[in-house]
Structure formats: C-alpha cells, structure tokens
Scaffold this active site. Structure first.
Site, mmCIF file in Angstrom:
data_model
loop_
_atom_site.group_PDB
_atom_site.id
_atom_site.type_symbol
_atom_site.label_atom_id
_atom_site.label_comp_id
_atom_site.label_asym_id
_atom_site.label_seq_id
_atom_site.Cartn_x
_atom_site.Cartn_y
_atom_site.Cartn_z
ATOM 1 N N ASP A 143 0.825 -1.206 0.000
ATOM 2 C CA ASP A 143 0.000 0.000 0.000
ATOM 3 C C ASP A 143 0.862 1.261 0.000
ATOM 4 O O ASP A 143 0.532 2.264 -0.617
ATOM 5 C CB ASP A 143 -0.927 0.013 1.227
ATOM 6 C CG ASP A 143 -2.016 -1.054 1.093
ATOM 7 O OD1 ASP A 143 -2.267 -1.495 -0.059
ATOM 8 O OD2 ASP A 143 -2.593 -1.441 2.117
ATOM 9 N N CYS A 144 1.986 1.189 0.710
ATOM 10 C CA CYS A 144 2.847 2.379 0.782
ATOM 11 C C CYS A 144 3.912 2.416 -0.319
ATOM 12 O O CYS A 144 4.442 3.475 -0.641
ATOM 13 C CB CYS A 144 3.481 2.485 2.156
ATOM 14 S SG CYS A 144 4.148 0.941 2.763
ATOM 15 N N TYR A 145 4.254 1.231 -0.883
ATOM 16 C CA TYR A 145 5.241 1.155 -1.978
ATOM 17 C C TYR A 145 4.608 0.428 -3.154
ATOM 18 O O TYR A 145 4.823 -0.767 -3.343
ATOM 19 C CB TYR A 145 6.491 0.385 -1.527
ATOM 20 C CG TYR A 145 7.342 1.078 -0.496
ATOM 21 C CD1 TYR A 145 8.124 2.177 -0.850
ATOM 22 C CD2 TYR A 145 7.395 0.628 0.818
ATOM 23 C CE1 TYR A 145 8.926 2.808 0.091
ATOM 24 C CE2 TYR A 145 8.195 1.249 1.767
ATOM 25 C CZ TYR A 145 8.953 2.340 1.401
ATOM 26 O OH TYR A 145 9.752 2.948 2.319
#
Lengths: 128, 498
Positions: free
Chosen positions: B130-132
């Site tokens: 989700d963040c990368y």
C-alpha cells in the site's frame, strides 16, 4: 634463437615443405607448436639467429606466409602486477623485476597460453 | 624510554615536521640506529597491501522513485545485490557473479565501474505494498546519483596467509589462482613486511576507529574481521569507507578462472611509533614472517602442509618443493602495496591525514572455529560393497554377475584384491554385441578412484567431470574396499535439498 610463425595455405598444407627446407639448408629448426587443419596450417618454429633471414626467405619462396609477431600481449592498463601469470610460464618468458613489475619476453614465448587464464584481470590477450 | 602520544604526533603533522617512513624503510632504520633512536626519530610507519579480498562489498542507497518501490530483487549490471534492508538500501557483494557473464563480471566489477563514474543499469522487482506500490523498475544510475555508497568489507587485510600448490595430476583453478599439476607452481597472498597487521601484531594501535587508506580514499577500521584468528597470526580487519572518495586504481574487480569474481582492495594503515616496542615491531622483515605451503589439490578443510616458508623466500620468486625449484607467484601486487604505503606517507607528510587512537582494541585471543556439520559428508557414509571379478573370468561370467547382483559395475581385482580395472554393464553389452569373449579386451584400466575420507561432494564432482557413474573405493595399498556410485551421491544431494 628467433621465433617465426609460419602460415601454410590450404593448397600447400600437405606438402613436406619444412622437411625439404631442413634438408636443403641443414639448419636445426625446432618446431614448438603445430596446428594443421584442412584449411591450412600454422607452425611456430625456432631458428638460430644467424639463419633466421635465410630460413624466412626459404619458406617464403615456397609460398608460406612468415610472421615475426607476438603470440600474446600484456595489456598494460589492465595489469596490476599481481604476477599470477609468472609461475604458470613453462619457459621463463615471464619475469618479475626489482620493482615487482611483471615483464614479458615475447621472444621466449612458445604460445602455450598457460598464462592467459591465470590472469584475474583479462590483461593477457591472444594475438590473432 | 621513548613515550609519544597521538596528540603529539598529530601536532607534528599539523606543523609539517612529522617524520614518516614506510614499513620497508623502517627495517634498515632500526637496524642502523637501534630501537630507541628509531622510536625517537620516527613518528609514523606506513603499511600497505593490495590483494584479492573476497569478503568485500558496498552498501548503496538509491533514493526513492515516484511512486516508490520496496525493492525485493535488485540487479546492478545483471549482478544481483542483496536486499534484506529497507526499501532502497542494498548490499552489492564482490563475489556475486553476473547472471549473463558469470566468471567474468561480478560485484567487484560493479564497484570498480561505479567509482570509475560509469553508468550502471539498475533493475528491480517488488511485490508492491500500500505504501510502496511500484512493482518493477529499470533505470540507470551513476555514483553521483546515489545517496550513500559505503564500502563495507567484513574481512580484509589478513595478517598473513597460506601459500598454495597442487599435488593433483591436473591443473586446478582456485581462489589462490591457477595451480599447475604435480606441484609445478606456488602462489601466495599478502605483502609480507608491508602487511598492516604484521607491523602491529599485538594490535596496540590498530583497533576500532583507526583511520586508514582504503581504496584510495579515507576509511576506518570498524572491528575485527570475520574469521579473525590472532592466536596463529591470522588476524583480520573489518573496514568501511566512502566509495565516493575512492579511486579505481586501488579498487579493482577481478575474475579468477573457474573460481569466480572478487575485488582487489588497496589498504594502508599508519602505525604511530609511540614507544620502542612499536619501533621494533614495525621493523619486521620478510625473513621474520613464516607461513605454510599447503596442497590445495586435497579437497578438504585440513589441507596437508608441505613445508614452512618465509615471505622472503616467497618474494624471491622461487622456492624448493620436494627437492625441485618451483616458481612462486604473489597474487597480491607488491608494487601496488609499496605505492599505497608511499601514498599514505605523503598524505601524512603533507598534513592531509591525521592519526586516530582506537576507541577499542581488537581481540588478541579469539579462536576461529570450523563449521559443525551434522550431515554425512564423506565417502565412508556412501560406500557399498563392490562386486568383483578377476581377469581369469570371461565376459559371460561377468554378465551373469551383473544380473545376479543387479548392479552396473564390476570391479576387476587381482588375487590380493588390488584394483586392476572396472567393467560396466554397457561394456558387457557392447562385448556381447561384438562377440568379444576375452574380458581383458573390455576392461577400463585407467580408473578414477575414491578414498573413504574423500568428501562425497568431491567424488560427485569427479564423476560429473569425467562422465562416469561409479568410483571404486580403495585404501592406501590400492586394495578395493567398496564402490561409490552416482546413484548413492544423488541420494546425498536429495537429502540436502529437502
């Protein structure tokens, strides 16, 4: 002793040229390497210094291409003087000088290529 | 009694009146002036070495792409870098080989190319989070583009090392270079009297925090190296330095034929002469440093020692081995080692390099232990009874034995059970097809063999190399003990893989 590289073309590869020249000139020719294929042959021979030009002319008159080139060459920029090659040379053509720099005596080289894959830097190149 | 401090020596460096000599020059100075005068006159002795140091590599941080990627697999010029840290930190190791040009180009070459300013291809894949979110990236980088590039070598600068030769009937290719058959050459590593740790064998001044010459730039010692073994004079160092300051002349990728890639590292350490003891120790000569010549033809951790030898003998280019004079190659560049000691000397003389006192000393008592292996690793565990015959038997007899014992190999022996040859089911089939009855016509007499204590991996390698399926196992009198087959070694590797 001087070294000569003899190139026999396909049309003369099965003629006894070397034997003929030895018999005619009565010179001790030392055959160091020989590679004979259907498309031609390459010999590396050693000839006494004083007969070198005479023998070269004799081979040339038989249609053999004669060269005096190096069989290998050290590429100075790649070499770090680790001297890994030095101990693999069977004829003492590689030496280490007082500054620990590796020196090649191409006159002594018999083209066995032992040193080529001993070099970790790919600094010894086979001459075509 | 001479007593100097780091602060006093650094003050002299600042003023420009420091006296610096190389470890080679120090030998004569101590010999002529004596320890006390030498300790008074000389402030710093510089050392240097330039050799293959496989335990080397670099941490790199690439910065974030947009959208960002948490790299899972990373390749630099097709050499895989290790990614087990945060999103864009990797470690490129010197011995990792290129997937497209193995044995020719590897991590060491990537490091050399980076500091030469060359463009490096970077490929990376990821599983996406989700963040990368990014799952794949292909780009090019240069040393200038990346944030940190830190050479960090877990084991460098061996105090001394074994010399190598080879007693086998064939040339072997090792990390000690190309070793010709029948003990026809010797190789060694290290710069002897110029080696850093040889000049401070009690690790009085070389410790954590020591500022050093590393790859043409400034580096630091960050601890004892892996496999540090001070009790037998095989101390090692862990070092780090900023790749961005380094010079490709002193950091060179190398490839040992049929062994793999590595990195030649230039390392130089200054030794402050704080007292007479250090003056004496830095005057160590090549004659004072001994090591052993080992037979690398024996594929075991415990390689037989053929003789002891000094670095002076090794550096002479020839030593005697089994009564013969044998040429000796240094694998480290002694010319470069001198150049490094000389360069470091100039840096100090010119006031560009100051000495640091270690914040912690290196261990002088650590023991280097071998690996404990729980699986069965020698031929002893895989040997089976051999089915044998003598040359008096016929091809027909042998064919019957093959069937009776459901085997593919019959070992031919004499009356005293000594090895004479081997016959395979294929040899027998061919003999029957051609109506050959005489056994001696089909026996293979040049037989590759194994001994009970050979590593099974070595025997498996022999079988693969010579394209054969079994090795008779013999004792030192050539008497047949049994047989080891490719089939049983397969079982060994199967166990290992599961």
């Amino acid at each position: 002793m001087k070294k000569l590289i003899l190139n026999f073309g396909a049309q003369i590869v099965n003629e006894a040229i070397t034997a003929k020249i030895i018999l005619k000139h009565k010179v001790l020719i030392n055959i160091l390497r020989a590679n004979v294929q259907e498309e031609g042959g390459v010999f590396l021979i050693e000839v006494p210094d004083e007969h070198c030009e005479e023998i070269r002319a004799a081979f040339e008159s038989e249609g053999v291409k004669v060269e005096r080139g190096k069989l290998i060459e050290k590429q100075t920029p790649s070499c770090v003087n680790c001297c890994a090659c030095y101990s693999t040379c069977p004829v003492g053509a590689i030496s280490i000088d007082e500054e620990f720099e590796v020196q090649f005596d191409y006159e002594k080289c018999i083209g066995c290529l032992n040193c080529v894959d001993a070099c970790p830097f790919g600094a010894i190149v086979i001459q075509k | 009694m001479v007593k100097k401090t780091y602060a006093e020596i650094n003050e002299k460096i600042k003023k420009g009146d420091v006296v610096v000599v190389t470890a080679e020059e120090m030998i004569e100075i101590v010999e002529k002036r004596g320890e006390e005068a030498a300790a008074r006159d000389i402030d710093v002795v510089t050392t240097g070495t330039f050799g293959a140091m496989c335990s080397s590599g670099a941490f790199l941080n690439f910065g974030h792409a947009d959208p960002p990627i948490k790299m899972e697999n990373v390749w630099l010029n097709n050499v895989e870098a290790y990614h087990g840290n945060a999103a864009v930190d990797v470690y490129i190791g010197a011995t990792k080989m290129s997937k497209t040009r193995p044995f020719e180009y590897g991590g060491g070459h990537v490091i050399e190319d980076l500091i030469s300013g060359k463009v490096i291809e970077l490929q990376a894949t990821a599983y996406g989070t989700d963040c990368y979110p990014l799952k794949k990236i292909e780009t090019v980088i240069t040393l200038e583009d990346i944030n940190q590039a830190i050479l960090c070598n877990p084991r460098n600068g061996y105090q001394k090392y074994n010399a190598a030769t080879n007693g086998r009937q064939e040339t072997i290719y090792t990390y000690m270079g190309k070793l010709l058959s029948n003990y026809r050459n010797v190789t060694f590593s290290g710069a002897g009297c110029l080696n850093p740790l040889c000049n401070d064998p009690d690790y009085e001044t070389i410790g954590i925090g020591t500022r050093i010459f590393l790859g043409g730039g400034i580096g630091y010692i960050i601890g004892e190296g892996t496999q540090h073994s001070p009790l037998n004079g095989f101390g090692t160092l862990m070092v780090k330095g900023d790749l961005k300051q380094m010079n490709p002349q002193y950091l060179r990728g190398a490839a040992f034929t049929k062994y793999g890639t590595t990195l030649y590292v230039g390392l130089g350490i200054p030794i402050p002469i704080l007292n007479e003891g250090l003056a004496r120790k830095t005057a160590i000569s090549d004659e004072d440093i001994t090591t052993n010549v080992l037979d690398y033809g024996v594929p075991s951790r415990n390689r037989p020692i053929l003789r002891s030898v000094t670095y002076a003998e090794l550096k002479s280019g020839e030593i005697e081995l089994n009564g013969k004079s044998v040429p000796v190659s240094p694998l480290s560049s002694l010319k470069m080692a001198r150049e490094i000691a000389e360069t470091l000397k100039q840096w100090i003389q010119q006031g560009e390099f100051f000495l640091t006192s270690p914040v912690e000393r290196l261990s002088t008592t650590r023991v280097f232990n071998p690996m404990k292996v729980r699986t069965k690793t020698t031929v002893r565990s895989y040997v089976k009874p051999a089915i044998t015959c003598t040359l008096k038997e016929t091809v027909h007899d042998v064919a019957k034995k093959l069937i009776e014992h459901s085997t593919n190999h019959i070992v031919v022996v004499d009356e005293e059970n000594r090895l004479k040859g081997i016959v395979t089911s294929w040899d027998v089939t061919r003999a029957i097809a051609h109506n050959v009855e005489n056994l001696s016509e089909i026996v293979t007499t040049k037989v590759y063999t194994a001994s009970l204590d050979d590593p099974i991996d070595f025997s498996a390698r022999e079988m693969t190399k010579h394209d054969i399926s079994a090795l008779p196992v013999i004792d030192s009198h050539k008497k047949v003990i049994g047989i080891v087959t490719a089939e049983s070694t397969l079982r060994h590797f199967d166990i290992h893989e599961h």
